[in-house]
Motif scaffolding. Structure first.
Motif, mmCIF file in Angstrom:
data_model
loop_
_atom_site.group_PDB
_atom_site.id
_atom_site.type_symbol
_atom_site.label_atom_id
_atom_site.label_comp_id
_atom_site.label_asym_id
_atom_site.label_seq_id
_atom_site.Cartn_x
_atom_site.Cartn_y
_atom_site.Cartn_z
ATOM 1 N N SER A 84 11.001 -7.860 -3.643
ATOM 2 C CA SER A 84 10.453 -6.711 -4.336
ATOM 3 C C SER A 84 11.338 -5.494 -4.083
ATOM 4 O O SER A 84 11.861 -5.320 -3.004
ATOM 5 C CB SER A 84 9.027 -6.450 -3.900
ATOM 6 O OG SER A 84 8.995 -5.829 -2.637
ATOM 7 N N LYS A 131 1.763 -6.980 5.665
ATOM 8 C CA LYS A 131 1.350 -8.255 5.075
ATOM 9 C C LYS A 131 0.486 -9.006 6.061
ATOM 10 O O LYS A 131 0.614 -8.810 7.253
ATOM 11 C CB LYS A 131 2.577 -9.064 4.689
ATOM 12 C CG LYS A 131 3.262 -8.452 3.499
ATOM 13 C CD LYS A 131 3.847 -9.485 2.615
ATOM 14 C CE LYS A 131 4.386 -8.762 1.395
ATOM 15 N NZ LYS A 131 4.734 -9.539 0.320
ATOM 16 N N CYS A 153 -1.364 -9.541 2.158
ATOM 17 C CA CYS A 153 -2.125 -8.716 1.223
ATOM 18 C C CYS A 153 -3.123 -9.616 0.486
ATOM 19 O O CYS A 153 -2.940 -10.828 0.411
ATOM 20 C CB CYS A 153 -1.202 -8.064 0.206
ATOM 21 S SG CYS A 153 0.112 -7.067 0.960
ATOM 22 N N TYR A 181 -3.764 -9.345 -2.819
ATOM 23 C CA TYR A 181 -3.103 -9.661 -4.078
ATOM 24 C C TYR A 181 -2.008 -8.643 -4.312
ATOM 25 O O TYR A 181 -2.250 -7.440 -4.225
ATOM 26 C CB TYR A 181 -4.120 -9.609 -5.230
ATOM 27 C CG TYR A 181 -3.481 -9.776 -6.591
ATOM 28 C CD1 TYR A 181 -3.104 -11.026 -7.058
ATOM 29 C CD2 TYR A 181 -3.225 -8.671 -7.391
ATOM 30 C CE1 TYR A 181 -2.496 -11.166 -8.294
ATOM 31 C CE2 TYR A 181 -2.624 -8.802 -8.629
ATOM 32 C CZ TYR A 181 -2.265 -10.059 -9.073
ATOM 33 O OH TYR A 181 -1.648 -10.201 -10.292
ATOM 34 N N SER A 182 -0.813 -9.124 -4.580
ATOM 35 C CA SER A 182 0.328 -8.258 -4.819
ATOM 36 C C SER A 182 0.426 -7.248 -3.676
ATOM 37 O O SER A 182 0.588 -7.654 -2.526
ATOM 38 C CB SER A 182 0.196 -7.580 -6.186
ATOM 39 O OG SER A 182 1.346 -6.830 -6.478
ATOM 40 N N ASP A 183 0.295 -5.944 -3.965
ATOM 41 C CA ASP A 183 0.360 -4.949 -2.887
ATOM 42 C C ASP A 183 -1.008 -4.326 -2.628
ATOM 43 O O ASP A 183 -1.122 -3.220 -2.137
ATOM 44 C CB ASP A 183 1.403 -3.873 -3.197
ATOM 45 C CG ASP A 183 1.067 -3.070 -4.438
ATOM 46 O OD1 ASP A 183 0.126 -3.451 -5.161
ATOM 47 O OD2 ASP A 183 1.740 -2.068 -4.692
ATOM 48 N N ASN A 184 -2.070 -5.071 -2.925
ATOM 49 C CA ASN A 184 -3.435 -4.582 -2.727
ATOM 50 C C ASN A 184 -4.057 -5.209 -1.485
ATOM 51 O O ASN A 184 -3.978 -6.423 -1.284
ATOM 52 C CB ASN A 184 -4.312 -4.916 -3.940
ATOM 53 C CG ASN A 184 -3.854 -4.197 -5.174
ATOM 54 O OD1 ASN A 184 -4.022 -2.994 -5.274
ATOM 55 N ND2 ASN A 184 -3.243 -4.915 -6.097
#
Length: 107
Positions: free
Chosen positions: A1, A88, A90, A92-95
């Motif tokens: 990312s 980390k 997470c 989901y994704s960065d949520n």
């Protein structure tokens, strides 16, 4: 990312002259946004008064202390990495990054 660098701006009145000259035009074009912010701040002030400012300050103090504890305990900083990577896993994704550590700190 890929992470984007954070651009730090000086306070508005310390911006270069070319930026300062654009303030009146910017404000004129964004009158509705300024009014929304004014109304939102007025409502927040009203809610703070109803909740009790002493109580609100105590809750904010407790929240900020908890946030600092999470920063110290749950974010790996050696070597420095982007916050999403440091906290980390997470949800989901960065949520919801760092949720496992947070759950352990505050069961």
């Amino acid at each position: 990312s890929r992470t984007r660098p954070v651009v730090v701006h000086p306070p508005l009145l310390q911006e270069p002259e070319e930026v300062l000259r654009l303030i009146p035009e910017f404000e004129a074009r964004n009158q509705i946004d300024y009014e929304i912010v004014r109304l939102a701040n007025a409502r927040l002030d009203q809610l703070a008064d109803e909740y009790g400012k002493d109580r609100l300050h105590a809750d904010l103090f407790q929240f900020r202390a908890a946030l600092e504890k999470v920063r110290k305990e749950c974010i790996k900083q050696d070597p420095p990495v982007p916050l999403v990577e440091a906290a980390k896993p997470c949800y989901y994704s960065d949520n919801g990054c760092g949720h496992e550590c947070i759950d352990e700190l505050f069961p």
